[in-house]
Motif scaffolding. Structure first.
Motif, short mmCIF file in Angstrom:
data_model
loop_
_atom_site.label_atom_id
_atom_site.label_comp_id
_atom_site.label_asym_id
_atom_site.label_seq_id
_atom_site.Cartn_x
_atom_site.Cartn_y
_atom_site.Cartn_z
N ILE A 93 9.55 15.51 0.64
CA ILE A 93 9.60 14.28 0.84
C ILE A 93 8.43 14.55 1.89
O ILE A 93 8.38 14.22 2.84
N ILE A 94 7.72 12.99 1.58
CA ILE A 94 6.47 13.29 1.96
C ILE A 94 6.18 12.08 3.05
O ILE A 94 5.59 11.08 2.06
N GLU A 95 6.72 12.15 4.00
CA GLU A 95 7.02 11.21 5.01
C GLU A 95 5.20 10.92 5.63
O GLU A 95 4.37 11.05 6.35
N HIS A 120 -2.46 10.91 1.51
CA HIS A 120 -1.29 11.30 1.14
C HIS A 120 -0.74 11.48 -0.72
O HIS A 120 0.10 12.41 -0.58
#
Ligand code: RDL
Ligand code: RDL
Length: 154
Positions: A93-95, A120
């Motif tokens: 889960i790319i924050e 991102h």
């Protein structure tokens, strides 16, 4: 077809989710499932549901912690939850957080929120489709939003 999840918030002052969707679509054809929650503390479970119930292979969690001390605490809690959701699901889960006080004015903050979301998004595309591209960038001082800082010279 691979499924990418996008979660963002109504608290944020820039539509980071739309920037992410637009960027991803320029690079790959993937199915994108997007949802919006009130704030960053709602991102962990929303991300976990996208993974477990909707089959997302990677998720982007985008949000804007406010400038107050309680908001920074809130961001730390949200981050911890996002990491926990990643470990529970074995899925990235790319924050993508932009703190409201990272920009010196509204214009710079909007610039940063859009650019960090877009940069991102490219990381997400690479992680899912071309992980070897990230290996090539190892140790190169990449940053998302403002300028990269580069490798050390010496
Ligand atoms: O579950 C509902 C809310 O508690 C949740 O949406 C929070 O993330 C909302 N929120 C705060 O309560 C707060 O004190 C947020 C912030 N600060 C913040 O800085 N950024 C947010 N939400 O996105
Ligand atoms: O999930 C995507 C990013 O949130 C994650 O890669 C973070 O580790 C990136 N990051 C920060 O957001 C930050 O505020 C990093 C730093 N600081 C840091 O100091 N060093 C990092 N990443 O390697």
């Amino acid at each position: 077809m691979k499924i990418i999840g996008i979660v963002d918030t109504t608290f944020a002052r820039f539509d980071m989710g739309s920037a992410a969707v637009d960027e991803i679509k320029q690079y790959v054809s993937a199915r994108i499932i997007r949802i919006t929650v009130p704030g960053i503390k709602d991102l962990p479970v929303a991300s976990k549901k996208l993974i477990e119930e909707q089959g997302c292979e990677i998720v982007m969690a985008l949000g804007m912690p406010g400038a107050a001390e309680k908001d920074k605490m809130c961001a730390h809690e949200a981050s911890t939850g996002i990491i926990q959701a990643q470990l529970m699901t074995n899925t990235h889960i790319i924050e993508v957080f932009v703190h409201e006080d990272e920009g010196k004015d509204e214009k710079e903050l909007a610039f940063l929120m859009e650019n960090r979301a877009r940069e991102h998004s490219r990381n997400v595309v690479d992680l899912l489709f071309k992980p070897e591209k990230l290996v090539k960038q190892a140790g190169t001082g990449q940053r998302q939003g403002f300028e990269d800082v580069g490798s050390l010279r010496g």
